[in-house]
Design an enzyme around this catalytic site. Structure first.
Site, PDB file in Angstrom:
ATOM      1  CE  LYS A   1      -6.000  -9.568  -1.141  1.00  0.00           C
ATOM      2  NZ  LYS A   1      -5.540  -9.676  -2.550  1.00  0.00           N
TER       3      LYS A   1
ATOM      4  CB  SER B   1      -3.040  -7.223  -1.108  1.00  0.00           C
ATOM      5  OG  SER B   1      -4.133  -7.105  -1.979  1.00  0.00           O
TER       6      SER B   1
ATOM      7  CE1 TYR C   1      -9.780  -8.097   0.176  1.00  0.00           C
ATOM      8  CE2 TYR C   1     -10.952  -6.620  -1.310  1.00  0.00           C
ATOM      9  CZ  TYR C   1      -9.847  -7.395  -1.024  1.00  0.00           C
ATOM     10  OH  TYR C   1      -8.808  -7.474  -1.916  1.00  0.00           O
TER      11      TYR C   1
ATOM     12  CB  VAL D   1      -2.443  -2.135  -5.323  1.00  0.00           C
ATOM     13  CG1 VAL D   1      -2.496  -3.413  -6.128  1.00  0.00           C
ATOM     14  CG2 VAL D   1      -3.709  -1.911  -4.529  1.00  0.00           C
TER      15      VAL D   1
ATOM     16  CE1 TYR E   1      -2.351 -11.072  -4.921  1.00  0.00           C
ATOM     17  CE2 TYR E   1      -0.856  -9.230  -5.062  1.00  0.00           C
ATOM     18  CZ  TYR E   1      -1.939  -9.856  -4.486  1.00  0.00           C
ATOM     19  OH  TYR E   1      -2.597  -9.245  -3.461  1.00  0.00           O
TER      20      TYR E   1
HETATM   21  O1  DON Z   1      -9.047  -5.713  -3.834  1.00  0.00           O
HETATM   22  C1  DON Z   1      -8.484  -4.669  -4.129  1.00  0.00           C
HETATM   23  O2  DON Z   1      -8.604  -4.209  -5.221  1.00  0.00           O
HETATM   24  C2  DON Z   1      -7.577  -3.953  -3.150  1.00  0.00           C
HETATM   25  N1  DON Z   1      -8.302  -3.434  -2.070  1.00  0.00           N
HETATM   26  C3  DON Z   1      -6.439  -4.787  -2.684  1.00  0.00           C
HETATM   27  C4  DON Z   1      -5.666  -5.291  -3.832  1.00  0.00           C
HETATM   28  C5  DON Z   1      -4.204  -5.415  -3.623  1.00  0.00           C
HETATM   29  O3  DON Z   1      -3.544  -4.751  -2.859  1.00  0.00           O
HETATM   30  C6  DON Z   1      -3.596  -6.374  -4.545  1.00  0.00           C
HETATM   31  N2  DON Z   1      -2.191  -6.417  -4.329  1.00  0.00           N
HETATM   32  N3  DON Z   1      -1.259  -6.214  -4.954  1.00  0.00           N
END
Ligand code: DON
Length: 310
Positions: free
Chosen positions: A71, A68, A193, A263, A245
């Site tokens: 983003k 993320s 994405y 993550v 978050y």
């Molecule tokens: O959308 C997802 O599940 C992942 N590719 C990215 C999520 C993410 O890193 C959320 N952050 N903490």
């Protein structure tokens, strides 16, 4: 190296050592199976200053899945591409919900709360997919320019793993499309994405790549304008209120820096006028933020007096 840098390096080393017992406190993300295989004891810190000095300790040069954190870069590209019209399609409020929540999106008629929860990042991915003829390549070349190296790659294992476990992201995208807030074909948008989430970079590369956000939109190494001062301000504001978050309030309360987690275990924190901190440690807390990373950014901010609310 001057004394300040040596001191900072020693301090970072001591802080990293102080966290040795905490790697067991969180759990490595396993909803993307490729991420579950990462060694939970790897950890690194890099601090890049706008005056050109960079310090790192631990595994700070080892690439990890940026997830993320991508983003932030996607948002800057979308702002540059379509300007203020972006803000008719995505809001700038904290969500008070987990990063991949779907529940609020229906109540709010397909307008995501902000661009750094998944729904908002998928909206940004729609902008990029619809406005670049080769959006994945455009994203990668943006990252390569900012990192100052061509050696930035997508981890195909992570990409495939995300693609085959991406039903919730697909649901978010289809729901927004049902409200008329998505233009691209959903499979193309998801492919973009997941590609940007699957980019691997090191703490050092991430910290240096984001220096423009600490310097009013200008990359201090090249003097290149990456975004307007107004947009740098806006990105930092969104990261302050939503980047961690549902832990963003507590993070502002105890640390006081615009920040973004992924993550994969990375966290970037922007220190306007000073530089960028990047930490990496894979085990996550219940909010999806790195346990050790949150502790480290808090300790560095405290040690160096970096809070923006001072
Ligand atoms: O959308 C997802 O599940 C992942 N590719 C990215 C999520 C993410 O890193 C959320 N952050 N903490």
């Amino acid at each position: 190296m001057n004394n300040n840098i040596v001191n900072l390096q020693d301090k970072l080393q001591a802080l990293l050592l102080s966290q040795q017992g905490n790697f067991v406190q969180g759990s490595v993300a396993d909803y993307i199976p490729a991420l579950a295989k990462v060694n939970p004891a790897l950890a690194g810190i890099s601090v890049a200053a706008i005056d050109g000095k960079t310090v790192g300790v631990g595994d700070y040069q080892r690439p990890f899945s940026i997830q993320s954190i991508s983003k932030v870069f996607g948002l800057v590209m979308a702002m540059n591409r379509i300007g203020d019209s972006l803000w008719q399609r995505v809001n700038m409020e904290p969500s008070g919900q987990p990063f991949n929540s779907i529940i609020q999106l229906e109540w709010e008629k397909g307008i995501p709360r902000n661009p750094v929860i998944n729904a908002g990042a998928l909206l940004v991915a729609d902008v990029l997919t619809s406005h670049f003829s080769a959006s994945k390549l455009a994203f990668l070349s943006f990252m390569r320019t900012l990192a100052g190296t061509e050696a930035i790659y997508v981890d195909n294992n992570v990409y495939q793993s995300e693609l085959s476990h991406g039903n919730r992201n697909a649901a978010l995208a289809y729901l927004m499309k049902s409200f008329g807030n998505i233009q691209a074909d959903i499979p193309a948008l998801l492919s973009h994405y997941f590609t940007q989430c699957s980019v691997s970079m090191s703490c050092e590369q991430l910290a240096q790549s984001l220096l423009f956000l600490a310097n009013k939109g200008v990359d201090p190494r090249t003097n290149e304008v990456i975004c307007s001062p107004k947009d740098a301000h806006r990105v930092n504001a969104i990261l302050s209120t939503s980047g961690m978050y549902d832990q963003s309030g507590e993070f502002a309360f105890s640390v006081g820096l615009p920040a973004k987690s992924g993550v994969g275990g990375g966290i970037i924190a922007i220190v306007p006028g000073y530089g960028v901190i990047c930490t990496w440690s894979p085990p996550l807390n219940k909010f999806g933020n790195s346990v050790v990373g949150v502790n480290l950014v808090a300790a560095i901010a405290e040690e160096l007096g970096l809070s923006i609310y001072h």
